[in-house]
Design an enzyme around this catalytic site. Sequence first.
Site, PDB file in Angstrom:
ATOM      1  CD  GLU A  56      -2.648   1.005   2.699  1.00 53.25           C
ATOM      2  OE1 GLU A  56      -3.647   1.731   2.831  1.00 53.25           O
ATOM      3  OE2 GLU A  56      -2.284   0.177   3.571  1.00 53.25           O
ATOM      4  CE  LYS A 129      -7.220   1.153   3.278  1.00 49.22           C
ATOM      5  NZ  LYS A 129      -6.032   1.489   4.095  1.00 49.22           N
ATOM      6  CB  CYS A 185      -4.537  -2.013   3.875  1.00 46.92           C
ATOM      7  SG  CYS A 185      -3.793  -2.280   5.519  1.00 46.92           S
ATOM      8  CB  VAL A 373      -6.916 -62.147   9.132  1.00 49.83           C
ATOM      9  CG1 VAL A 373      -5.599 -61.475   9.502  1.00 49.83           C
ATOM     10  CG2 VAL A 373      -8.063 -61.599   9.989  1.00 49.83           C
ATOM     11  N   GLY A 375      -2.959 -61.244   6.153  1.00 50.37           N
ATOM     12  CA  GLY A 375      -1.578 -60.862   6.423  1.00 50.37           C
ATOM     13  C   GLY A 375      -1.125 -59.733   5.527  1.00 50.37           C
ATOM     14  N   GLY A 376      -2.081 -59.169   4.744  1.00 55.39           N
ATOM     15  CA  GLY A 376      -1.785 -58.024   3.894  1.00 55.39           C
ATOM     16  C   GLY A 376      -2.222 -56.722   4.536  1.00 55.39           C
ATOM     17  CB  SER A 379      -7.117 -58.263   5.856  1.00 57.33           C
ATOM     18  OG  SER A 379      -5.789 -58.723   5.943  1.00 57.33           O
ATOM     19  CG  ASN A 477     -25.560 -66.353   6.812  1.00 59.40           C
ATOM     20  OD1 ASN A 477     -25.468 -66.817   5.681  1.00 59.40           O
ATOM     21  ND2 ASN A 477     -25.890 -65.085   7.011  1.00 59.40           N
ATOM     22  CB  THR A 486     -10.371 -56.064   3.843  1.00 63.59           C
ATOM     23  OG1 THR A 486     -10.467 -56.929   2.703  1.00 63.59           O
ATOM     24  CG2 THR A 486     -10.748 -56.835   5.102  1.00 63.59           C
ATOM     25  CD1 TRP A 496      -5.975 -55.397  -6.704  1.00 65.72           C
ATOM     26  CD2 TRP A 496      -5.931 -55.935  -8.857  1.00 65.72           C
ATOM     27  NE1 TRP A 496      -5.064 -56.416  -6.855  1.00 65.72           N
ATOM     28  CE2 TRP A 496      -5.013 -56.766  -8.184  1.00 65.72           C
ATOM     29  CE3 TRP A 496      -6.085 -56.095 -10.239  1.00 65.72           C
ATOM     30  CZ2 TRP A 496      -4.249 -57.737  -8.824  1.00 65.72           C
ATOM     31  CZ3 TRP A 496      -5.321 -57.059 -10.879  1.00 65.72           C
ATOM     32  CH2 TRP A 496      -4.421 -57.864 -10.175  1.00 65.72           C
ATOM     33  CB  SER A 667     -22.061 -49.415 -15.298  1.00 69.07           C
ATOM     34  OG  SER A 667     -22.345 -49.112 -13.959  1.00 69.07           O
TER      35      SER A 667
END
Length: 684
Positions: A56, A129, A185, A373, A375-376, A379, A477, A486, A496, A667
């Site tokens: 300014e 201003k 300002c 589960v 191990g990846g 999950s 069930n 997961t 994927w 889709s």
Amino acid sequence: MTESHPFFSPKTHGFVRVAAATPVSHVGDPAANAQEHLALIRQAADQGVDLMVFPELSLSAYAIDDLHMQAALLDEVERQVAVLAQATGGGTAEHELIAVVGAPLRQGDALFNCAVVMGGGQVLAVVPKTYLPNYREYYEKRWFAPATARTEDVIRLNGETVDFAPGLIFEAVNRPGFVFAVEICEDYWAPLPPSTRAALAGARILLNLSASNIVIGKADERAMLSASHSARTLSAYVFTASGWGESTTDLAWDGQATIHELGSKLAEGERFALENHLTIADIDVDRIGLDRLRNGTFADCARNEGEAATVVPFMAREDVVESELIRPLDRFPFVPDDAGRLDQDCYEAFNIQVQGLMRRMAATKGERLVIGVSGGLDSTQALLVACRAFDRLNLPRTNILGFTMPGFATSDGTKSNAWALMKALGVTGAEIDIRPAAEQMFKDIGHPYAAGEPVHDITFENVQAGLRTDYLFRLANQNRAFVLGTGDLSELALGWATYGVGDHMSHYNVNGGVAKTLIRHLIRWVADRELVGAEASPTLHAILNTEISPELVPAKDGAIQSTEGTVGPYALNDFFLFYISRFGMTPSKVAFLAHQAWGDAGAGHWPANTPDDEKVEYDLAAIKAWLRKFLIRFFQTAQFKRSALPNGPKVVTGGSLSPRGDWRAPSDGNARVWLDELEANVPD
């Protein structure tokens, strides 16, 4: 900088390079101030700046009190305006850019505190201003008239007549989206800053010329206002205040300069510096436009509250030169590289997942759940969320029924990690070998594998994936439980997942809104803080060091089936996903950003605690190839799976691919328009 392919120039991709200038000030000496301005204009032009803004009253200095009323000073200001205007382009100009300079200017018998907008070798317009402070240390109404006191909407300056009004919109006729407005300002301390209406009228960059003396705490206030204003108006906000050289008779100055975009800080200059300097950043005006396009509230507000504005056209510089992008750019947009922000994001993401699961269990009056589960990574994260949810609901972890289901390619490492994790967490673990059931199915459908042929096709893979899901649903069930999903956001983007089974289907999926790159850090975050118990931490770190694989096809020549070898590196895929789904950017721009982020080891920063094996680089050829695959999978082959997703909480900004959330698409679409754009604009 040298001429190059247009792809390598930020200007090609909708960026405008701006500079907040902080000149050394000379009290009441317009000629000396003009020389400081010229030096910064030359420096800015050399660095490819398109638009720069000074503080300014930068030509006269701000804190000169009654000297503003001296004719000799005002006459000299006008002479120096002409000198600076000539330097900004056109004819014998030294440089091509737009400069916005602060100056006291007369209209009739009134004096105004003004922003002079220059370009193309001339003054384009003058903005007075609007709000004049006249409280505490300020006394501007002694010298200046407010914008509302002007007698007409033009002003004569050095023999030329130009527009003179607040709220002017400056629009580049040759650079779409390069539209800016100016306020001064105090204007942005007002409850309704003039720049708010300017943004509603189309301005994407808002400039503030400020003097703004410094007192303790004021710098934070300015930054807060700039950040919040850029977020609220969906714009970029460039602020620069007076610095060294201003009179300290009664006040002091720090020369703060900041550049914000959509609420995020792009750049911040040095405060209390003793020399001229620039604070530079590339503003993504294209991104701002895309955000406004998506935000119906902004458009509604513009219709309800906006006003017609005078548009001042100008020609922007068009030089297309290769340049590194001057702005923060996270290689992992879902994983901030600031350690404090990453910690906050992990805290929020984990608790969003936990609370989502808690609410679903409360709504169904459920006390048990079933989870596969492996191990990846995925999950593991889902199991950690389940344990925390059960703890908060005062339910025993033994009611979490975890099943490891080894198939034809399950490795000893992942199987042992799965068992170690379940034991460390205190859940009920069990094992079901799916190979006998899979062999029976191969026999029933006449698959060659049943006859001893090593055919590892998609049927071979999906029989295993499908059986695992079948077992989980029937186990649910049997145990009056529900299946916890997961599959993560990145897998949903790429398709994927086996349709109807595998990672695609569950009763509730806590990972559906979390990108793969963030899941890695969430697991590390939980492990480091021992949120589910210290016993699990060693196993969690072992899982983090395991290569990502569906383990559906036996290893060949010692190499296991690699997910990233098929669909591409998740680091790149998450990068593509963020910019395409969140902003709708063109593939060529996404490729440009990826090249800026990943093409040079020194061009970006790594998130806190990033393992060395994640610190890789990708050249443009690799980026283009993987982006091509991503576009096909995202737009053409995966949408039908996303149209039938189970429920799960949205976690990251722009990160829901649920048909009930952020992303809705046909889709049966195709990727042609995106592939064509990529091929046409990204060099090989």
